[in-house]
Enzyme design. Structure first.
Site, PDB file in Angstrom:
ATOM      1  N   GLN A   1       0.854  -1.197   0.000  1.00 32.87           N
ATOM      2  CA  GLN A   1       0.000   0.000   0.000  1.00 32.87           C
ATOM      3  C   GLN A   1       0.885   1.240   0.000  1.00 32.87           C
ATOM      4  O   GLN A   1       0.394   2.351  -0.101  1.00 32.87           O
ATOM      5  CB  GLN A   1      -0.891   0.008   1.243  1.00 32.87           C
ATOM      6  CG  GLN A   1      -1.848  -1.161   1.291  1.00 32.87           C
ATOM      7  CD  GLN A   1      -2.407  -1.365   2.693  1.00 32.87           C
ATOM      8  OE1 GLN A   1      -3.413  -0.758   3.064  1.00 32.87           O
ATOM      9  NE2 GLN A   1      -1.786  -2.215   3.478  1.00 32.87           N
ATOM     10  N   ASN A   2       2.185   1.035   0.167  1.00 33.30           N
ATOM     11  CA  ASN A   2       3.099   2.168   0.282  1.00 33.30           C
ATOM     12  C   ASN A   2       3.449   2.734  -1.093  1.00 33.30           C
ATOM     13  O   ASN A   2       3.499   2.007  -2.081  1.00 33.30           O
ATOM     14  CB  ASN A   2       4.379   1.750   1.004  1.00 33.30           C
ATOM     15  CG  ASN A   2       4.079   1.230   2.403  1.00 33.30           C
ATOM     16  OD1 ASN A   2       2.992   1.468   2.924  1.00 33.30           O
ATOM     17  ND2 ASN A   2       5.014   0.518   2.995  1.00 33.30           N
TER      18      ASN A   2
ATOM     19  N   HIS B   1      -1.524   1.367  -4.216  1.00 34.37           N
ATOM     20  CA  HIS B   1      -1.957   2.770  -4.157  1.00 34.37           C
ATOM     21  C   HIS B   1      -1.097   3.668  -5.043  1.00 34.37           C
ATOM     22  O   HIS B   1      -0.963   4.867  -4.772  1.00 34.37           O
ATOM     23  CB  HIS B   1      -1.959   3.269  -2.701  1.00 34.37           C
ATOM     24  CG  HIS B   1      -3.008   2.629  -1.852  1.00 34.37           C
ATOM     25  ND1 HIS B   1      -2.927   2.536  -0.485  1.00 34.37           N
ATOM     26  CD2 HIS B   1      -4.185   2.031  -2.190  1.00 34.37           C
ATOM     27  CE1 HIS B   1      -4.011   1.918  -0.011  1.00 34.37           C
ATOM     28  NE2 HIS B   1      -4.780   1.599  -1.027  1.00 34.37           N
TER      29      HIS B   1
ATOM     30  N   CYS C   1      -1.604  17.184 -19.489  1.00 34.21           N
ATOM     31  CA  CYS C   1      -1.123  16.402 -20.643  1.00 34.21           C
ATOM     32  C   CYS C   1      -0.632  15.014 -20.262  1.00 34.21           C
ATOM     33  O   CYS C   1      -0.209  14.251 -21.113  1.00 34.21           O
ATOM     34  CB  CYS C   1      -0.019  17.161 -21.387  1.00 34.21           C
ATOM     35  SG  CYS C   1       1.549  17.161 -20.484  1.00 34.21           S
TER      36      CYS C   1
ATOM     37  N   CYS D   1       4.086  21.372 -14.960  1.00 28.13           N
ATOM     38  CA  CYS D   1       4.639  20.685 -16.143  1.00 28.13           C
ATOM     39  C   CYS D   1       5.162  21.745 -17.114  1.00 28.13           C
ATOM     40  O   CYS D   1       4.774  22.929 -17.031  1.00 28.13           O
ATOM     41  CB  CYS D   1       3.486  19.910 -16.772  1.00 28.13           C
ATOM     42  SG  CYS D   1       3.845  19.069 -18.298  1.00 28.13           S
TER      43      CYS D   1
ATOM     44  N   GLY E   1       3.054  -4.628   8.895  1.00 24.54           N
ATOM     45  CA  GLY E   1       2.958  -3.182   9.110  1.00 24.54           C
ATOM     46  C   GLY E   1       1.756  -2.499   8.490  1.00 24.54           C
ATOM     47  O   GLY E   1       1.867  -1.369   8.042  1.00 24.54           O
ATOM     48  N   THR E   2       0.619  -3.174   8.506  1.00 26.74           N
ATOM     49  CA  THR E   2      -0.591  -2.475   8.051  1.00 26.74           C
ATOM     50  C   THR E   2      -1.671  -2.559   9.118  1.00 26.74           C
ATOM     51  O   THR E   2      -1.836  -3.600   9.766  1.00 26.74           O
ATOM     52  CB  THR E   2      -1.136  -3.025   6.703  1.00 26.74           C
ATOM     53  OG1 THR E   2      -2.353  -2.325   6.390  1.00 26.74           O
ATOM     54  CG2 THR E   2      -1.384  -4.518   6.722  1.00 26.74           C
ATOM     55  N   SER E   3      -2.405  -1.438   9.287  1.00 24.78           N
ATOM     56  CA  SER E   3      -3.505  -1.419  10.249  1.00 24.78           C
ATOM     57  C   SER E   3      -4.699  -2.201   9.705  1.00 24.78           C
ATOM     58  O   SER E   3      -5.646  -2.472  10.437  1.00 24.78           O
ATOM     59  CB  SER E   3      -3.914   0.022  10.558  1.00 24.78           C
ATOM     60  OG  SER E   3      -4.319   0.667   9.367  1.00 24.78           O
TER      61      SER E   3
ATOM     62  N   ASN F   1       3.477  -7.015  13.378  1.00 20.48           N
ATOM     63  CA  ASN F   1       2.967  -5.689  13.731  1.00 20.48           C
ATOM     64  C   ASN F   1       3.115  -5.529  15.245  1.00 20.48           C
ATOM     65  O   ASN F   1       2.859  -6.482  15.977  1.00 20.48           O
ATOM     66  CB  ASN F   1       1.474  -5.608  13.321  1.00 20.48           C
ATOM     67  CG  ASN F   1       0.952  -4.191  13.239  1.00 20.48           C
ATOM     68  OD1 ASN F   1       1.174  -3.403  14.148  1.00 20.48           O
ATOM     69  ND2 ASN F   1       0.251  -3.875  12.160  1.00 20.48           N
TER      70      ASN F   1
HETATM   71  N1  APR Z   1       6.919  -2.382  12.149  1.00 21.93           N
HETATM   72  C1  APR Z   1       5.757  -2.964  11.788  1.00 21.93           C
HETATM   73  N2  APR Z   1       4.565  -2.366  11.923  1.00 21.93           N
HETATM   74  C2  APR Z   1       4.543  -1.141  12.463  1.00 21.93           C
HETATM   75  C3  APR Z   1       5.708  -0.472  12.864  1.00 21.93           C
HETATM   76  C4  APR Z   1       6.954  -1.145  12.694  1.00 21.93           C
HETATM   77  N3  APR Z   1       8.132  -0.594  13.043  1.00 21.93           N
HETATM   78  N4  APR Z   1       5.364   0.749  13.354  1.00 21.93           N
HETATM   79  C5  APR Z   1       4.020   0.818  13.262  1.00 21.93           C
HETATM   80  N5  APR Z   1       3.516  -0.321  12.732  1.00 21.93           N
HETATM   81  C6  APR Z   1       2.116  -0.661  12.399  1.00 21.93           C
HETATM   82  C7  APR Z   1       1.061   0.025  13.230  1.00 21.93           C
HETATM   83  O1  APR Z   1       0.797  -0.701  14.425  1.00 21.93           O
HETATM   84  C8  APR Z   1      -0.129   0.016  12.267  1.00 21.93           C
HETATM   85  O2  APR Z   1      -0.898  -1.171  12.401  1.00 21.93           O
HETATM   86  O3  APR Z   1       1.894  -0.246  11.077  1.00 21.93           O
HETATM   87  C9  APR Z   1       0.508   0.038  10.889  1.00 21.93           C
HETATM   88  C10 APR Z   1       0.402   1.361  10.155  1.00 21.93           C
HETATM   89  O4  APR Z   1      -0.951   1.595   9.867  1.00 21.93           O
HETATM   90  P1  APR Z   1      -1.422   2.775   8.892  1.00 21.93           P
HETATM   91  O5  APR Z   1      -0.714   4.015   9.263  1.00 21.93           O
HETATM   92  O6  APR Z   1      -2.894   2.785   8.929  1.00 21.93           O
HETATM   93  O7  APR Z   1      -0.836   2.331   7.471  1.00 21.93           O
HETATM   94  P2  APR Z   1      -1.514   1.454   6.331  1.00 21.93           P
HETATM   95  O8  APR Z   1      -2.170   0.251   6.903  1.00 21.93           O
HETATM   96  O9  APR Z   1      -0.483   1.240   5.303  1.00 21.93           O
HETATM   97  O10 APR Z   1      -2.610   2.437   5.772  1.00 21.93           O
HETATM   98  C11 APR Z   1      -3.343   2.069   4.650  1.00 21.93           C
HETATM   99  O11 APR Z   1      -4.238   4.269   4.525  1.00 21.93           O
HETATM  100  O12 APR Z   1      -4.389   6.595   4.410  1.00 21.93           O
HETATM  101  C12 APR Z   1      -3.899   5.482   3.915  1.00 21.93           C
HETATM  102  O13 APR Z   1      -3.415   5.414   1.655  1.00 21.93           O
HETATM  103  C13 APR Z   1      -2.828   5.330   2.924  1.00 21.93           C
HETATM  104  O14 APR Z   1      -1.873   3.287   2.039  1.00 21.93           O
HETATM  105  C14 APR Z   1      -2.360   3.926   3.216  1.00 21.93           C
HETATM  106  C15 APR Z   1      -3.594   3.254   3.770  1.00 21.93           C
END
Ligand code: APR
Length: 247
Positions: A102-103, A120, A131, A149, A188-190, A214
């Site tokens: 998602q990064n 994303h 353009c 541009c 590392g995603t919420s 996580n």
């Molecule tokens: N290692 C692993 N996980 C970690 C670390 C770490 N060092 N530090 C924080 N985290 C976890 C947090 O606990 C959380 O669950 O990473 C997650 C980050 O969550 P978000 O900030 O919500 O990121 P993400 O899940 O990528 O968000 C999804 O939301 O607004 C948007 O478009 C943006 O792509 C993004 C999408």
């Protein structure tokens, strides 16, 4: 945690087809703030004001000044950490095939992963709203905001704002990868933003094992994940790789 690290090393070694889904957390150790939680960008900004396409269309200069400019400064110099490097190592070992991320920071490619689906989009490029000409972000001059541009049109990140569709190819390929894998690493995603958070659900439905890395629990932890390794991506990935190399 030792037991789970051991378990993950065994599960990865025994898997046939491994896919990773990553989020902002994997880049935290590279100095890039996540969106949610402590120190997250959405503590400071309302995402609807700075990351929604309607806000950008209404006032691109404002969105550039509030968020995009700082993002460029951070991402222009960011480099992969041990979390990214661990996933690249798993590819090198012939274990991991695809990273769905998602990064928008390009750090998986910088670490060496070759099949990265940018769910994303990407911040590596800016594109002209008139353009469609694309520019390498590092070469975009931001002495005037919003940057423009050569044709005079306003530049925007080649990334997906809230309110925009997921690029069709990324959506299609991610669904395929999720359904085909027998192990998904969710790092590392919420797991609260859809449709990305559905990928582990598709993987689970197809019989895959789901391992989360996580420091916090997520909505996947209870019902979807087989287990959660609670810790920072870099440290956990290092320990898993070390364990695999020692077997
Ligand atoms: N290692 C692993 N996980 C970690 C670390 C770490 N060092 N530090 C924080 N985290 C976890 C947090 O606990 C959380 O669950 O990473 C997650 C980050 O969550 P978000 O900030 O919500 O990121 P993400 O899940 O990528 O968000 C999804 O939301 O607004 C948007 O478009 C943006 O792509 C993004 C999408």
């Amino acid at each position: 945690m030792d037991e789970l690290i051991n378990q993950a090393a065994d599960d990865l070694a025994g898997a046939r087809h491994v896919v990773a889904l990553t989020g902002a957390g994997i880049s935290v150790e590279s100095g890039i703030a996540p969106f949610r939680g402590k120190g997250g960008l959405w503590e400071k900004y309302d995402p609807m004001e700075v990351a929604h396409i309607d806000a950008f269309m209404r006032d691109p200069g404002r969105v550039w000044s509030l968020l995009v400019k700082d993002m460029k400064v951070t991402l222009d110099t960011a480099s992969p950490n041990d979390g990214h490097k661990g996933l690249a190592k798993l590819e090198e070992m012939g274990i991991l095939s695809t990273v769905i991320t998602q990064n928008i920071d390009g750090l998986h490619q910088a670490a060496g992963n070759t099949d990265v689906i940018e769910f994303h989009g990407s911040f590596a490029r800016q594109r002209c709203m008139d353009c469609n000409q694309k520019y390498d972000t590092r070469e975009v001059d931001i002495s005037e905001i919003p940057p423009r541009c050569r044709c005079g049109g306003i530049l925007r990140p080649d990334a997906v704002f809230f309110g925009e569709m997921i690029p069709q190819d990324a959506m299609w390929r991610s669904q395929q990868a999720a359904s085909d894998c027998d192990l998904m690493l969710v790092v590392g995603t919420s797991a609260v933003v859809q449709p990305a958070a559905l990928m582990p659900v598709y993987a689970k439905q197809s019989g895959a094992k789901i391992i989360e890395i996580n420091p916090e629990k997520t909505p996947l932890t209870l019902d979807i994940s087989d287990y959660l390794i609670m810790g920072q991506a870099g440290e956990v990935m290092n320990r898993i790789i070390m364990q695999m190399e020692n077997k």
